[in-house]
Design a protein around this motif. Structure first.
Motif, short mmCIF file in Angstrom:
data_model
loop_
_atom_site.label_atom_id
_atom_site.label_comp_id
_atom_site.label_asym_id
_atom_site.label_seq_id
_atom_site.Cartn_x
_atom_site.Cartn_y
_atom_site.Cartn_z
N MET A 88 -16.44 6.80 73.83
CA MET A 88 -17.82 7.19 73.54
C MET A 88 -18.52 6.15 72.67
O MET A 88 -19.69 5.83 72.88
N VAL A 89 -17.79 5.60 71.71
CA VAL A 89 -18.36 4.56 70.86
C VAL A 89 -18.74 3.34 71.70
O VAL A 89 -19.81 2.74 71.54
N GLY A 90 -17.86 2.97 72.63
CA GLY A 90 -18.17 1.83 73.49
C GLY A 90 -19.34 2.10 74.41
O GLY A 90 -20.17 1.21 74.66
N ALA A 91 -19.44 3.33 74.93
CA ALA A 91 -20.54 3.67 75.83
C ALA A 91 -21.88 3.70 75.10
O ALA A 91 -22.89 3.20 75.60
N LEU A 92 -21.90 4.26 73.89
CA LEU A 92 -23.14 4.35 73.13
C LEU A 92 -23.59 3.00 72.60
O LEU A 92 -24.77 2.80 72.32
N SER A 93 -22.66 2.06 72.48
CA SER A 93 -23.03 0.74 71.95
C SER A 93 -23.88 -0.07 72.92
O SER A 93 -24.56 -1.02 72.51
N ILE A 94 -23.87 0.30 74.20
CA ILE A 94 -24.66 -0.45 75.19
C ILE A 94 -26.01 0.22 75.46
O ILE A 94 -26.80 -0.29 76.24
N VAL A 95 -26.28 1.34 74.80
CA VAL A 95 -27.55 2.04 75.00
C VAL A 95 -28.63 1.35 74.18
O VAL A 95 -28.44 1.04 73.02
N ARG A 96 -29.76 1.12 74.81
CA ARG A 96 -30.89 0.48 74.13
C ARG A 96 -32.13 1.34 74.30
O ARG A 96 -32.44 1.78 75.41
N PHE A 97 -32.83 1.61 73.21
CA PHE A 97 -34.05 2.41 73.23
C PHE A 97 -35.24 1.48 73.03
O PHE A 97 -35.29 0.71 72.07
N ARG A 98 -36.21 1.55 73.94
CA ARG A 98 -37.36 0.66 73.90
C ARG A 98 -38.63 1.35 73.44
O ARG A 98 -39.69 0.73 73.41
N THR A 99 -38.57 2.62 73.10
CA THR A 99 -39.77 3.35 72.67
C THR A 99 -40.20 2.87 71.30
O THR A 99 -39.41 2.85 70.35
N ALA A 100 -41.47 2.48 71.19
CA ALA A 100 -41.99 1.99 69.91
C ALA A 100 -42.29 3.15 68.98
O ALA A 100 -42.87 4.16 69.41
N ILE A 101 -41.91 3.01 67.72
CA ILE A 101 -42.18 4.02 66.71
C ILE A 101 -43.40 3.56 65.93
O ILE A 101 -43.37 2.55 65.23
N LYS A 102 -44.51 4.30 66.05
CA LYS A 102 -45.75 3.90 65.40
C LYS A 102 -45.78 4.29 63.93
O LYS A 102 -46.30 3.55 63.10
N ASP A 103 -45.25 5.45 63.61
CA ASP A 103 -45.27 5.92 62.23
C ASP A 103 -43.88 5.78 61.63
O ASP A 103 -42.91 6.33 62.18
N PRO A 104 -43.70 5.07 60.51
CA PRO A 104 -42.37 4.94 59.91
C PRO A 104 -41.74 6.28 59.55
O PRO A 104 -40.51 6.40 59.54
N LEU A 105 -42.56 7.28 59.28
CA LEU A 105 -42.02 8.59 58.93
C LEU A 105 -41.32 9.23 60.12
O LEU A 105 -40.42 10.07 59.94
N ASP A 106 -41.69 8.86 61.35
CA ASP A 106 -41.01 9.39 62.52
C ASP A 106 -39.54 8.98 62.54
O ASP A 106 -38.68 9.73 63.01
N ILE A 107 -39.25 7.77 62.02
CA ILE A 107 -37.86 7.33 61.95
C ILE A 107 -37.07 8.21 61.01
O ILE A 107 -35.90 8.53 61.25
N VAL A 108 -37.70 8.65 59.93
CA VAL A 108 -37.03 9.55 58.99
C VAL A 108 -36.66 10.86 59.67
O VAL A 108 -35.53 11.37 59.51
N PHE A 109 -37.58 11.41 60.46
CA PHE A 109 -37.29 12.66 61.16
C PHE A 109 -36.19 12.48 62.21
O PHE A 109 -35.36 13.38 62.42
N MET A 110 -36.16 11.32 62.86
CA MET A 110 -35.09 11.05 63.83
C MET A 110 -33.74 10.99 63.15
O MET A 110 -32.76 11.60 63.62
N PHE A 111 -33.64 10.28 62.02
CA PHE A 111 -32.39 10.22 61.28
C PHE A 111 -32.00 11.58 60.73
O PHE A 111 -30.81 11.93 60.67
N TRP A 112 -32.99 12.35 60.32
CA TRP A 112 -32.73 13.71 59.83
C TRP A 112 -32.12 14.55 60.94
O TRP A 112 -31.13 15.26 60.73
N SER A 113 -32.69 14.49 62.13
CA SER A 113 -32.17 15.26 63.25
C SER A 113 -30.75 14.82 63.62
O SER A 113 -29.88 15.67 63.88
N ILE A 114 -30.51 13.51 63.62
CA ILE A 114 -29.17 13.00 63.94
C ILE A 114 -28.17 13.41 62.86
O ILE A 114 -27.03 13.82 63.17
N ALA A 115 -28.57 13.34 61.60
CA ALA A 115 -27.68 13.72 60.50
C ALA A 115 -27.31 15.19 60.59
O ALA A 115 -26.15 15.56 60.34
N VAL A 116 -28.27 16.03 60.95
CA VAL A 116 -27.98 17.46 61.11
C VAL A 116 -26.98 17.68 62.24
O VAL A 116 -26.04 18.46 62.12
#
Length: 226
Positions: A88-116
């Motif tokens: 799974m670590v090897g599979a996820l390492s090749i995933v690339r996300f191209r969606t631009a994050i306009k608001d820096p606070l959106d990154i905080v919410f993404m990390f919050w969701s992943i941490a949960v």
């Protein structure tokens, strides 16, 4: 050479003796997914409540809920199988996300969701619950403090003969010049103003000046490129 072979044999035997699949009950899986989904909905509410951007994205907010559940599911899966976790670590390492994050606070919410999702999938339920409450309180406190002095962009198009009147009206406000463009006898003036309330009567006052073509007032999040 013999020492290398012996070391490799020890590693192979130790891995083979390990249980490939740890026991995880259906109840634990259901509880983990339900809890991660519930906290994801909590994040959904906090994001919508604290959003201060120009365009609210409902799709992104839904993504936060699903992301928490999927991350929890992945953590529960790889924690039961050492071989699968490496794959799974090897599979996820090749995933690339191209969606631009306009608001820096959106990154905080993404990390919050992943941490949960990680904490819930690992069975650390108190960490995900208490941590989410503290993070939510911090975000709401800081966003409410920002509301006391909201920033806007005031865009004015006027002719040269209205320059003095426009300046007179702007001097009544706290403003900072962002851009000024002159095209023949038409001037485009963009300034940043800060309002403590929603009183926008000055927009009508500026619009009533002879020579002013149009006035626009838009929300401003601090990022502007002329």
């Amino acid at each position: 050479m013999d020492q290398t072979i012996n070391f490799q044999d020890i590693i192979k035997k130790s891995v083979l003796k390990m249980e490939q699949f740890a026991s995880i009950s259906v109840l634990d899986t259901v509880i983990g997914l339900i809890l991660s989904g519930a906290i994801g909905l909590f994040i959904y509410y906090i994001y919508k409540k604290s959003f201060r951007g120009v365009v609210y994205s409902h799709t992104f907010n839904i993504t936060l809920v699903v992301m928490a559940m999927l991350t929890s599911l992945i953590i529960m899966t790889i924690s039961t199988n050492i071989v699968l976790s490496l794959g799974m670590v090897g599979a996820l390492s090749i995933v690339r996300f191209r969606t631009a994050i306009k608001d820096p606070l959106d990154i905080v919410f993404m990390f919050w969701s992943i941490a949960v999702g990680i904490a819930t999938g690992a069975g650390a339920y108190p960490v995900s619950i208490i941590g989410s409450i503290i993070v939510a309180a911090t975000i709401l406190l800081l966003s409410r403090k920002q509301l006391k002095d909201m920033a806007y962009l005031l865009v004015i198009h006027y002719r040269d003969n209205a320059n003095d009147e426009v300046r007179y009206q702007l001097n009544k406000l706290k403003y900072a010049l962002k851009s000024k463009t002159i095209n023949k006898d038409v001037v485009e003036l963009i300034v940043e103003i800060k309002l403590k309330d929603d009183n926008t009567a000055f927009v009508q006052d500026i619009s009533a000046i002879e020579g002013v073509k149009d006035v626009s007032l838009v929300s401003y999040n601090g990022d502007y490129a002329p």
